[in-house]
Design an enzyme around this catalytic site. Sequence first.
Site, mmCIF file in Angstrom:
data_model
loop_
_atom_site.group_PDB
_atom_site.id
_atom_site.type_symbol
_atom_site.label_atom_id
_atom_site.label_comp_id
_atom_site.label_asym_id
_atom_site.label_seq_id
_atom_site.Cartn_x
_atom_site.Cartn_y
_atom_site.Cartn_z
ATOM 1 N N TYR A 1 41.105 39.312 33.849
ATOM 2 C CA TYR A 1 41.705 39.764 32.740
ATOM 3 C C TYR A 1 42.441 41.023 32.859
ATOM 4 C CZ TYR A 1 38.235 43.623 32.904
ATOM 5 O OH TYR A 1 37.487 44.747 32.968
ATOM 6 N N LYS B 1 39.962 41.919 39.251
ATOM 7 C CA LYS B 1 39.657 41.941 37.884
ATOM 8 C C LYS B 1 39.249 40.744 37.092
ATOM 9 C CE LYS B 1 41.480 44.944 34.188
ATOM 10 N NZ LYS B 1 40.213 46.189 34.443
ATOM 11 N N GLU C 1 33.556 53.875 41.971
ATOM 12 C CA GLU C 1 34.325 53.935 41.013
ATOM 13 C C GLU C 1 33.373 53.867 39.602
ATOM 14 O OE1 GLU C 1 37.360 50.965 40.666
ATOM 15 O OE2 GLU C 1 35.518 49.233 41.367
ATOM 16 N N LEU D 1 38.612 48.666 42.141
ATOM 17 C CA LEU D 1 39.691 47.994 41.363
ATOM 18 C C LEU D 1 40.910 48.844 41.499
ATOM 19 C CD1 LEU D 1 40.865 45.699 39.508
ATOM 20 C CD2 LEU D 1 40.617 47.125 37.537
#
Length: 278
Positions: free
Chosen positions: A31, A146, A178, A202
């Site tokens: 996505y 993702k 993250e 990411l």
Amino acid sequence: MIIYLDNKFTKEQDAVVSPFDRGFLFADGVYEAIRTYNKKLFRFEDHFERLKRSLNEIRINYPQTIDLEKIIFELIEKNKIKSEALIYLQITRGTSIPRKHNFPEEHVKPTLFISVQNLVENISERQKGIKVILDKDIRWLRCDVKSVSLLPVVLSNQKAKEAGAEEAILVRDGLVTEGTHTNFFAIKNEVVYTAPESNLILSGISRKVVIEICHSIKIKVNENFIQKKELKSFDEFFITSTTKEITPVVQIDDWKINKGKPGKMTLELQTEFSKLTQ
């Protein structure tokens, strides 16, 4: 709400996805979340390139003939979005019967889903800063994709909400990676630190923009993992994402940073980011 599903615009309540869609059964899909500034898509090419990379990494063959930009703007018009828009785009491997773990042997058409909504800006968070918690990073080892397989970060983000925090910052083997849906930055001695691009994070679009800004105004960037045990040696922290832009972090667990106020360099970067987007 009008959405786009399987090559047609349809009302949300009339939309149908097969229970045998591999996105539903296996989280077999990817996505993107994109936003507008001044009614224009922000960094669409970067989002599109990341989408193509994610598709390639999990081996979904998706035709490049569909004009995603055109569909997005039609959706914005059909939904009468007057303010800025937040766009969600998802592609799964498609529907295959019977349910099997391996890829379908026959050609399966991928499922494309796009929705748009009014983007609610949280100005207060950006001005005052937020609290975050630290949590163990239990995600798979391809965080650079993702993927729609988000249960680990859903659980961590829920833990943050229950602790009165806005985000959970993830730690793997003593290294800060993250947030659940953000990239994490720290500042020390006027140097900006953030985790390097790898399979453990990411590569955020806003992350990329912040690094570009730093280079443009001669701020040094150190792309190395921050050790959890060294966090208290840093002066400032912030997170970035499509919806949160640059949001100061003023508390980590029970530790208040800079007396609970956003740091000077974080505010400077916010100003430069605003110049770029407006």
